[in-house]
Design a protein around this motif. Structure first.
Motif, short mmCIF file in Angstrom:
data_model
loop_
_atom_site.label_atom_id
_atom_site.label_comp_id
_atom_site.label_asym_id
_atom_site.label_seq_id
_atom_site.Cartn_x
_atom_site.Cartn_y
_atom_site.Cartn_z
N ALA A 58 16.39 37.30 -60.22
CA ALA A 58 15.44 37.12 -59.10
C ALA A 58 14.44 38.45 -59.08
CB ALA A 58 16.11 36.90 -57.66
N ASP A 59 15.05 39.59 -59.31
CA ASP A 59 14.46 40.78 -59.21
C ASP A 59 13.73 41.13 -60.72
OD1 ASP A 59 16.37 41.74 -60.99
OD2 ASP A 59 17.18 43.41 -59.84
N ASP A 60 13.63 40.09 -61.33
CA ASP A 60 12.98 40.36 -62.87
C ASP A 60 13.70 41.14 -63.88
OD1 ASP A 60 11.05 38.55 -62.29
OD2 ASP A 60 9.60 40.11 -61.73
N ALA A 61 14.92 41.69 -63.64
CA ALA A 61 15.71 42.15 -64.53
C ALA A 61 16.16 41.28 -65.78
CB ALA A 61 16.93 42.87 -64.01
N VAL A 62 16.01 41.58 -67.02
CA VAL A 62 16.27 40.75 -68.12
C VAL A 62 17.47 41.16 -68.74
CG1 VAL A 62 15.19 39.68 -69.97
CG2 VAL A 62 13.81 39.98 -68.08
N PHE A 63 18.16 40.09 -69.13
CA PHE A 63 19.64 40.33 -69.96
C PHE A 63 19.73 39.21 -71.17
CE2 PHE A 63 19.90 41.33 -65.41
CZ PHE A 63 20.65 42.57 -65.36
N ALA A 64 20.57 39.72 -72.09
CA ALA A 64 20.68 38.96 -73.10
C ALA A 64 22.33 38.89 -73.45
CB ALA A 64 19.79 39.17 -74.27
N LEU A 65 22.80 37.55 -73.42
CA LEU A 65 24.35 37.51 -73.83
C LEU A 65 24.41 36.42 -74.78
CD1 LEU A 65 25.88 37.66 -70.36
CD2 LEU A 65 25.82 39.48 -71.89
N ASP A 66 25.49 36.48 -75.60
CA ASP A 66 25.83 35.27 -76.47
C ASP A 66 25.90 33.96 -75.42
OD1 ASP A 66 26.04 36.62 -78.68
OD2 ASP A 66 28.04 36.61 -78.94
N ASP A 67 25.44 32.99 -75.82
CA ASP A 67 25.27 31.82 -74.95
C ASP A 67 26.95 31.06 -74.89
OD1 ASP A 67 24.49 29.87 -73.11
OD2 ASP A 67 23.45 28.71 -74.58
N ARG A 68 27.73 31.77 -74.73
CA ARG A 68 29.01 31.31 -74.89
C ARG A 68 30.15 32.25 -73.76
NH1 ARG A 68 32.53 28.94 -78.32
NH2 ARG A 68 34.65 29.80 -78.84
N CYS A 69 30.77 31.33 -72.85
CA CYS A 69 31.71 31.93 -71.86
C CYS A 69 32.98 32.28 -72.59
CB CYS A 69 31.99 31.02 -70.96
SG CYS A 69 33.20 31.50 -69.61
N PRO A 70 33.30 33.69 -72.42
CA PRO A 70 34.73 34.01 -73.08
C PRO A 70 35.76 33.33 -72.75
CG PRO A 70 34.07 35.64 -71.15
CD PRO A 70 32.93 34.58 -71.37
N HIS A 71 35.63 32.40 -71.93
CA HIS A 71 36.89 31.63 -71.18
C HIS A 71 37.10 30.43 -72.11
CE1 HIS A 71 38.74 28.72 -68.14
NE2 HIS A 71 39.54 29.22 -68.98
N GLN A 72 36.10 29.44 -72.23
CA GLN A 72 36.29 28.01 -73.02
C GLN A 72 34.88 27.58 -73.86
OE1 GLN A 72 38.31 25.01 -70.98
NE2 GLN A 72 40.13 25.96 -70.92
N GLY A 73 34.13 28.75 -73.75
CA GLY A 73 32.80 28.60 -74.70
C GLY A 73 31.85 27.91 -74.08
N GLY A 74 31.97 27.83 -72.72
CA GLY A 74 30.73 27.04 -71.98
C GLY A 74 29.49 27.77 -72.01
N PRO A 75 28.34 26.96 -71.95
CA PRO A 75 27.18 27.26 -72.18
C PRO A 75 26.64 28.25 -71.23
CG PRO A 75 26.95 25.19 -71.92
CD PRO A 75 28.36 25.58 -71.74
N LEU A 76 26.76 29.52 -71.19
CA LEU A 76 26.10 30.39 -69.93
C LEU A 76 25.05 30.13 -69.55
CD1 LEU A 76 28.11 33.77 -70.98
CD2 LEU A 76 28.75 32.24 -69.16
N SER A 77 23.82 29.84 -70.48
CA SER A 77 22.54 29.49 -70.18
C SER A 77 22.41 28.30 -69.33
CB SER A 77 21.69 29.05 -71.49
OG SER A 77 22.40 27.93 -71.85
N GLN A 78 23.34 27.60 -69.05
CA GLN A 78 23.39 26.27 -68.18
C GLN A 78 23.80 26.78 -66.72
OE1 GLN A 78 24.52 22.55 -69.85
NE2 GLN A 78 23.64 23.35 -71.78
N GLY A 79 24.28 27.98 -66.80
CA GLY A 79 25.12 28.41 -65.48
C GLY A 79 23.91 28.91 -64.32
N MET A 80 24.37 29.30 -63.19
CA MET A 80 23.81 29.70 -62.04
C MET A 80 23.78 31.39 -62.17
SD MET A 80 24.71 27.29 -58.91
CE MET A 80 23.62 28.31 -57.77
N VAL A 81 22.36 31.74 -61.95
CA VAL A 81 22.24 33.17 -62.09
C VAL A 81 22.48 33.66 -60.51
CG1 VAL A 81 20.89 35.14 -62.59
CG2 VAL A 81 20.95 33.40 -64.16
N LEU A 82 23.31 34.74 -60.26
CA LEU A 82 23.85 34.92 -58.72
C LEU A 82 23.38 36.62 -58.81
CD1 LEU A 82 26.92 32.93 -58.53
CD2 LEU A 82 24.61 32.38 -57.65
N GLY A 83 22.45 37.02 -58.47
CA GLY A 83 22.19 38.51 -58.56
C GLY A 83 22.15 38.94 -60.01
N HIS A 84 23.08 39.74 -60.60
CA HIS A 84 23.20 40.42 -62.04
C HIS A 84 24.34 39.58 -62.53
CE1 HIS A 84 19.92 43.76 -61.64
NE2 HIS A 84 19.59 42.65 -61.36
#
Length: 120
Positions: free
Chosen positions: A36-62
């Motif tokens: 929301a503060d326009d900070a930009v981050f890049a991660l593999d689109d894969r949760c370390p738990h079971q590989g879920g697509p992080l790009s489809q998750g909710m962004v809450l703060g950072h």
């Protein structure tokens, strides 16, 4: 990091606040997040738990919440928030003149390749 490693992926305005876009690379899909503060981050689109697509998750703060099991991942480090444990690879990203540039991190891939070579 040399300039040749950076690739332009589009305008910051193309990424909705508290949203993400996926960049397909030789290393796999990379999720580029805009907080929301326009900070930009890049991660593999894969949760370390079971590989879920992080790009489809909710962004809450950072942080981003994995859409599969609600694991919270720190966008700055890729680390899971306690009590969960794990890490997804992060990639250098920068914004210049409203354009977003990504430098896919091949360090982890090279490390994995060395690990495989060592095991054989």
């Amino acid at each position: 990091m040399s300039e040749s490693q950076w690739m332009e992926i589009g305008a910051l305005a193309d990424i909705p606040p508290r949203g993400a876009r996926v960049v397909r690379t030789e290393l796999g899909d990379i999720a580029v997040f805009r907080a929301a503060d326009d900070a930009v981050f890049a991660l593999d689109d894969r949760c370390p738990h079971q590989g879920g697509p992080l790009s489809q998750g909710m962004v809450l703060g950072h942080r981003v919440a994995c859409p599969l099991h609600n694991w919270q991942i720190e966008l700055g480090s890729g680390e899971a928030v306690a009590p969960d444990e794990g890490c997804t690879r992060r990639h250098p990203v920068r914004v210049e003149d409203g354009r977003v540039y990504l430098a896919p991190d091949t360090g982890g891939a090279a490390e994995a390749a060395r690990s495989v070579e060592t095991e054989s």
